[in-house]
Design a protein around this motif. Structure first.
Motif, PDB file in Angstrom:
ATOM      1  N   GLY A  43       0.820  -1.199   0.000  1.00 39.57           N
ATOM      2  CA  GLY A  43       0.000   0.000   0.000  1.00 39.57           C
ATOM      3  C   GLY A  43       0.855   1.250   0.000  1.00 39.57           C
ATOM      4  N   ASN A  44       0.208   2.402   0.029  1.00 40.31           N
ATOM      5  CA  ASN A  44       0.948   3.661   0.080  1.00 40.31           C
ATOM      6  C   ASN A  44       0.181   4.670   0.910  1.00 40.31           C
ATOM      7  OD1 ASN A  44      -1.160   4.464  -1.583  1.00 40.31           O
ATOM      8  ND2 ASN A  44       0.005   4.049  -3.449  1.00 40.31           N
ATOM      9  N   ASP A  45       0.702   5.864   0.968  1.00 39.92           N
ATOM     10  CA  ASP A  45       0.168   6.846   1.904  1.00 39.92           C
ATOM     11  C   ASP A  45      -1.118   7.522   1.439  1.00 39.92           C
ATOM     12  OD1 ASP A  45       2.200   6.307   3.585  1.00 39.92           O
ATOM     13  OD2 ASP A  45       3.498   7.913   2.869  1.00 39.92           O
TER      14      ASP A  45
ATOM     15  N   ARG B  17       2.411   2.605   4.407  1.00 37.48           N
ATOM     16  CA  ARG B  17       3.582   1.728   4.327  1.00 37.48           C
ATOM     17  C   ARG B  17       4.887   2.495   4.477  1.00 37.48           C
ATOM     18  NH1 ARG B  17       5.634  -0.193  -1.317  1.00 37.48           N
ATOM     19  NH2 ARG B  17       6.180   1.996  -1.152  1.00 37.48           N
ATOM     20  N   ASP B  18       4.999   3.613   3.745  1.00 44.01           N
ATOM     21  CA  ASP B  18       6.250   4.376   3.779  1.00 44.01           C
ATOM     22  C   ASP B  18       6.531   4.942   5.170  1.00 44.01           C
ATOM     23  OD1 ASP B  18       6.543   3.793   1.131  1.00 44.01           O
ATOM     24  OD2 ASP B  18       5.725   5.699   0.413  1.00 44.01           O
ATOM     25  N   LYS B  19       5.472   5.366   5.855  1.00 46.84           N
ATOM     26  CA  LYS B  19       5.650   5.880   7.220  1.00 46.84           C
ATOM     27  C   LYS B  19       6.093   4.756   8.153  1.00 46.84           C
ATOM     28  CE  LYS B  19       2.293   9.673   6.902  1.00 46.84           C
ATOM     29  NZ  LYS B  19       1.020  10.233   7.405  1.00 46.84           N
ATOM     30  N   LEU B  20       5.522   3.574   7.952  1.00 54.31           N
ATOM     31  CA  LEU B  20       5.899   2.434   8.775  1.00 54.31           C
ATOM     32  C   LEU B  20       7.378   2.109   8.602  1.00 54.31           C
ATOM     33  CD1 LEU B  20       5.223   0.006  10.595  1.00 54.31           C
ATOM     34  CD2 LEU B  20       4.603  -1.253   8.532  1.00 54.31           C
TER      35      LEU B  20
ATOM     36  N   LEU C 271      10.101   2.334  11.627  1.00 57.35           N
ATOM     37  CA  LEU C 271      10.706   1.092  12.110  1.00 57.35           C
ATOM     38  C   LEU C 271      12.193   1.008  11.820  1.00 57.35           C
ATOM     39  CD1 LEU C 271       8.113  -1.705  11.299  1.00 57.35           C
ATOM     40  CD2 LEU C 271       8.592  -0.618  13.471  1.00 57.35           C
ATOM     41  N   PHE C 272      12.583   1.539  10.700  1.00 55.70           N
ATOM     42  CA  PHE C 272      13.954   1.330  10.241  1.00 55.70           C
ATOM     43  C   PHE C 272      14.680   2.649  10.012  1.00 55.70           C
ATOM     44  CE2 PHE C 272      11.203  -2.103   8.570  1.00 55.70           C
ATOM     45  CZ  PHE C 272      11.614  -3.092   9.440  1.00 55.70           C
TER      46      PHE C 272
END
Length: 383
Positions: free
Chosen positions: A312-314, A329-332, A336-337
């Motif tokens: 997915g995306n923002d 997804r990009d925020k996650l 996280l990383f």
């Protein structure tokens, strides 16, 4: 009698919240009684099959030097009364009073043993003392591990796990300035648990009989989820948590939590729930530009990919090529990383799967879909 019990629970919690429980007079251990010690040793063997935690009870009396812990003349300060009130109030913790030897532990019997101490046989004193010890050890373990923890049976807990031992907690509580707090501090400290705990304190204590009373179903639902939170509290701590019923992915940060919505089919969620029930370790990983879940069945086997993908995306236009979708997804990945520059390298973060079917927001009970219809089974077990 029921109203009297509710009143005692309310008073118990009121004193506890004010920090007054067991503070006024210091506790004194009963001195060595040569007639009592052999009876305690004998009853530890004889009652072993009737005690719920026989090994823990035996450890407790060994720590005390085989003395009575609760029964003494009424001129000696003991914590028997505090202990009895605490057991009367177990519904305030989402637990059931019938699990703590109520047929053997009555105030009438306690009054008889204390007011007529010299006229009562050593056997009667020891038996009451032992049942009260077992009931409190049950309560301590239920508060810490949960009553029906799927990973920790009563036998395993009784044998001793890690550095937590209810016998040691109970011994320390006897010497504490606040008996009740020393015992109830073994509960989980998460915000979700504390919110449920406070609401039960209000609904089964302060608000009993007035117009603010929760429906019984709501109280039981909170109790069910408090039980699960006890199971989760002793797990390996991870930054990421996925709650199946609410379809929410939570990233725990030092000062706050970050929430992401997910969408998934039943098969994907079942794979995650079954994986955790089978004691597998689930992790969330970045593989190139994808986020996937990995399952580790045991330390001796390699990782295998679950049939679950986060795509997915923002802007909420999520790809439908997978059977599970995440918005943000990009925020996650960024959260996280953070600091990882090579996104093509396999990066893993531990993931906890939870199954909480309600939450509290501004004292309002929010219910989630019990997707796998397992609340009723736990409710029946608890009640």
């Amino acid at each position: 009698m029921k109203n009297l019990l509710k009143l005692s629970c309310c008073l118990c919690l009121m004193f506890s919240s004010l920090g007054l429980a067991a503070r006024s007079v210091s506790y004194h251990f009963v001195g060595v009684d040569t007639a009592i010690t052999p009876v305690i040793r004998q009853q530890l063997g004889k009652q072993q099959k009737k005690l719920y935690y026989p090994l823990s009870v035996a450890r407790f009396y060994r720590l005390l030097g085989y003395k009575l812990a609760w029964i003494a003349p009424d001129t000696v300060k003991m914590h028997a009364g505090d202990a009895m009130i605490l057991l009367d109030c177990v519904n305030q913790y989402g637990l059931n009073h019938t699990a703590y030897h109520p047929e053997k532990l009555t105030y009438t019997q306690l009054e008889l043993l204390t007011n007529h101490h010299t006229q009562i046989s050593s056997l009667q004193k020891v038996q009451f003392d032992m049942w009260l010890t077992d009931a409190l050890i049950i309560f301590i373990n239920n508060l810490h591990y949960g009553r029906f923890n799927p990973d920790y049976s009563a036998e395993k807990i009784d044998a001793g796990i890690g550095d937590f031992d209810a016998a040691l907690v109970l011994k320390a509580a006897l010497l504490s300035q606040d008996f009740t707090k020393a015992i109830t501090d073994v509960q989980p400290q998460s915000k979700a648990y504390r919110d449920f705990r406070h609401q039960l304190y209000l609904q089964t204590g302060l608000f009993v009989g007035d117009c603010y009373e929760f429906p019984e179903a709501g109280i039981r639902l909170m109790a069910i989820n408090m039980e699960r939170l006890r199971w989760y509290s002793i797990r390996r701590k991870t930054q990421v948590e996925l709650n199946i019923p609410s379809l929410t992915l939570t990233i725990h940060e030092p000062d706050s939590n970050y929430y992401l919505r997910i969408k998934a089919d039943q098969a994907s969620l079942a794979a995650l729930v079954n994986g955790t029930h089978n004691h597998s370790v689930v992790s969330v990983s970045v593989q190139g530009d994808k986020i996937v879940f990995l399952l580790s069945p045991s330390p001796n086997k390699g990782k295998q990919e679950l049939p679950v993908k986060f795509l997915g995306n923002d802007d909420n236009r999520a790809s439908r090529t997978g059977n599970m979708v995440i918005w943000g997804r990009d925020k996650l990945i960024a959260k996280l990383f953070a600091g990882q520059t090579n996104k093509r390298k396999l990066i893993r973060q531990g993931l906890n799967i939870t199954y909480l079917t309600c939450s509290l927001k501004d004292d309002e009970l929010i219910k989630y879909n019990d997707l796998f219809k397992i609340d009723k089974k736990l409710e029946n077990a608890l009640y």
